[in-house]
Design a protein around this motif. Sequence first.
Motif, PDB file in Angstrom:
ATOM      1  N   ARG A  67       4.001   9.856  11.438  1.00  0.00           N
ATOM      2  CA  ARG A  67       4.765   8.602  11.445  1.00  0.00           C
ATOM      3  C   ARG A  67       5.704   8.512  12.646  1.00  0.00           C
ATOM      4  O   ARG A  67       5.947   7.423  13.155  1.00  0.00           O
ATOM      5  CB  ARG A  67       5.565   8.468  10.159  1.00  0.00           C
ATOM      6  CG  ARG A  67       4.704   8.152   8.956  1.00  0.00           C
ATOM      7  CD  ARG A  67       5.524   7.987   7.722  1.00  0.00           C
ATOM      8  NE  ARG A  67       4.676   7.610   6.598  1.00  0.00           N
ATOM      9  CZ  ARG A  67       5.097   7.591   5.344  1.00  0.00           C
ATOM     10  NH1 ARG A  67       6.345   7.911   5.049  1.00  0.00           N
ATOM     11  NH2 ARG A  67       4.274   7.251   4.372  1.00  0.00           N
ATOM     12  N   LYS A 101       4.263  16.759   3.556  1.00  0.00           N
ATOM     13  CA  LYS A 101       5.254  15.732   3.885  1.00  0.00           C
ATOM     14  C   LYS A 101       5.755  15.889   5.319  1.00  0.00           C
ATOM     15  O   LYS A 101       5.965  14.892   6.012  1.00  0.00           O
ATOM     16  CB  LYS A 101       6.417  15.785   2.896  1.00  0.00           C
ATOM     17  CG  LYS A 101       6.045  15.222   1.539  1.00  0.00           C
ATOM     18  CD  LYS A 101       7.199  15.267   0.576  1.00  0.00           C
ATOM     19  CE  LYS A 101       6.798  14.661  -0.764  1.00  0.00           C
ATOM     20  NZ  LYS A 101       7.889  14.703  -1.730  1.00  0.00           N
ATOM     21  N   PRO A 123       0.797  -1.232   0.000  1.00  0.00           N
ATOM     22  CA  PRO A 123       0.000   0.000   0.000  1.00  0.00           C
ATOM     23  C   PRO A 123       0.832   1.286   0.000  1.00  0.00           C
ATOM     24  O   PRO A 123       0.514   2.223  -0.722  1.00  0.00           O
ATOM     25  CB  PRO A 123      -0.839  -0.113   1.279  1.00  0.00           C
ATOM     26  CG  PRO A 123      -0.947  -1.580   1.514  1.00  0.00           C
ATOM     27  CD  PRO A 123       0.343  -2.165   1.031  1.00  0.00           C
ATOM     28  N   GLU A 124       1.904   1.333   0.782  1.00  0.00           N
ATOM     29  CA  GLU A 124       2.711   2.558   0.845  1.00  0.00           C
ATOM     30  C   GLU A 124       3.362   2.858  -0.506  1.00  0.00           C
ATOM     31  O   GLU A 124       3.407   4.008  -0.941  1.00  0.00           O
ATOM     32  CB  GLU A 124       3.779   2.418   1.926  1.00  0.00           C
ATOM     33  CG  GLU A 124       4.514   3.717   2.193  1.00  0.00           C
ATOM     34  CD  GLU A 124       5.444   3.620   3.387  1.00  0.00           C
ATOM     35  OE1 GLU A 124       6.633   3.905   3.216  1.00  0.00           O
ATOM     36  OE2 GLU A 124       4.962   3.258   4.478  1.00  0.00           O
ATOM     37  N   ASP A 125       3.832   1.836  -1.189  1.00  0.00           N
ATOM     38  CA  ASP A 125       4.430   2.036  -2.510  1.00  0.00           C
ATOM     39  C   ASP A 125       3.380   2.461  -3.530  1.00  0.00           C
ATOM     40  O   ASP A 125       3.640   3.304  -4.390  1.00  0.00           O
ATOM     41  CB  ASP A 125       5.136   0.763  -2.982  1.00  0.00           C
ATOM     42  CG  ASP A 125       6.395   0.472  -2.201  1.00  0.00           C
ATOM     43  OD1 ASP A 125       6.917   1.381  -1.523  1.00  0.00           O
ATOM     44  OD2 ASP A 125       6.864  -0.682  -2.255  1.00  0.00           O
ATOM     45  N   ALA A 133       0.718   4.181  -2.870  1.00  0.00           N
ATOM     46  CA  ALA A 133       0.400   5.584  -2.564  1.00  0.00           C
ATOM     47  C   ALA A 133       1.449   6.510  -3.170  1.00  0.00           C
ATOM     48  O   ALA A 133       1.113   7.541  -3.753  1.00  0.00           O
ATOM     49  CB  ALA A 133       0.316   5.790  -1.057  1.00  0.00           C
ATOM     50  N   ARG A 134       2.726   6.136  -3.046  1.00  0.00           N
ATOM     51  CA  ARG A 134       3.788   6.958  -3.644  1.00  0.00           C
ATOM     52  C   ARG A 134       3.648   7.022  -5.155  1.00  0.00           C
ATOM     53  O   ARG A 134       3.842   8.072  -5.768  1.00  0.00           O
ATOM     54  CB  ARG A 134       5.161   6.404  -3.271  1.00  0.00           C
ATOM     55  CG  ARG A 134       5.679   6.998  -1.990  1.00  0.00           C
ATOM     56  CD  ARG A 134       7.147   6.669  -1.775  1.00  0.00           C
ATOM     57  NE  ARG A 134       7.158   5.828  -0.587  1.00  0.00           N
ATOM     58  CZ  ARG A 134       7.743   4.661  -0.460  1.00  0.00           C
ATOM     59  NH1 ARG A 134       8.432   4.163  -1.431  1.00  0.00           N
ATOM     60  NH2 ARG A 134       7.669   3.976   0.655  1.00  0.00           N
ATOM     61  N   ARG A 193       3.045  14.512   7.494  1.00  0.00           N
ATOM     62  CA  ARG A 193       3.070  13.056   7.404  1.00  0.00           C
ATOM     63  C   ARG A 193       4.186  12.485   8.273  1.00  0.00           C
ATOM     64  O   ARG A 193       3.991  11.508   9.007  1.00  0.00           O
ATOM     65  CB  ARG A 193       3.277  12.632   5.951  1.00  0.00           C
ATOM     66  CG  ARG A 193       3.406  11.116   5.759  1.00  0.00           C
ATOM     67  CD  ARG A 193       4.106  10.740   4.485  1.00  0.00           C
ATOM     68  NE  ARG A 193       5.463  11.266   4.495  1.00  0.00           N
ATOM     69  CZ  ARG A 193       6.202  11.383   3.399  1.00  0.00           C
ATOM     70  NH1 ARG A 193       5.727  11.050   2.225  1.00  0.00           N
ATOM     71  NH2 ARG A 193       7.436  11.849   3.469  1.00  0.00           N
ATOM     72  N   ASP A 194       5.361  13.096   8.199  1.00  0.00           N
ATOM     73  CA  ASP A 194       6.500  12.619   8.988  1.00  0.00           C
ATOM     74  C   ASP A 194       6.245  12.753  10.485  1.00  0.00           C
ATOM     75  O   ASP A 194       6.649  11.892  11.269  1.00  0.00           O
ATOM     76  CB  ASP A 194       7.772  13.364   8.588  1.00  0.00           C
ATOM     77  CG  ASP A 194       8.215  13.050   7.164  1.00  0.00           C
ATOM     78  OD1 ASP A 194       7.761  12.030   6.602  1.00  0.00           O
ATOM     79  OD2 ASP A 194       9.019  13.829   6.616  1.00  0.00           O
TER      80      ASP A 194
END
Length: 74
Positions: free
Chosen positions: A53, A46, A17-19, A21-22, A49-50
């Motif tokens: 995370r 970003k 999923p993360e890939d 999304a990118r 987001r960081d």
Amino acid sequence: MTAPVEDLVAQALSLPPEDRARLVERLIASFEPQSAAQAAWMQVSKARRDEVRAGKVEMVPGEEALARIRARIA
């Protein structure tokens, strides 16, 4: 869709999923040139987001966020 596109779709759907999304972010960005304002917003998003995370901030469900905003402006 042509066969090469179908192959790309199949490969993309097999990604985590993360890939995916990118990949979506990059594809969408390819449709319009990046303005200074868009670049600034991308930097902000970003950074946020960081922070999520890293556990520095906690996300709030959309409905709750809207309820908070409505309560402030009511």
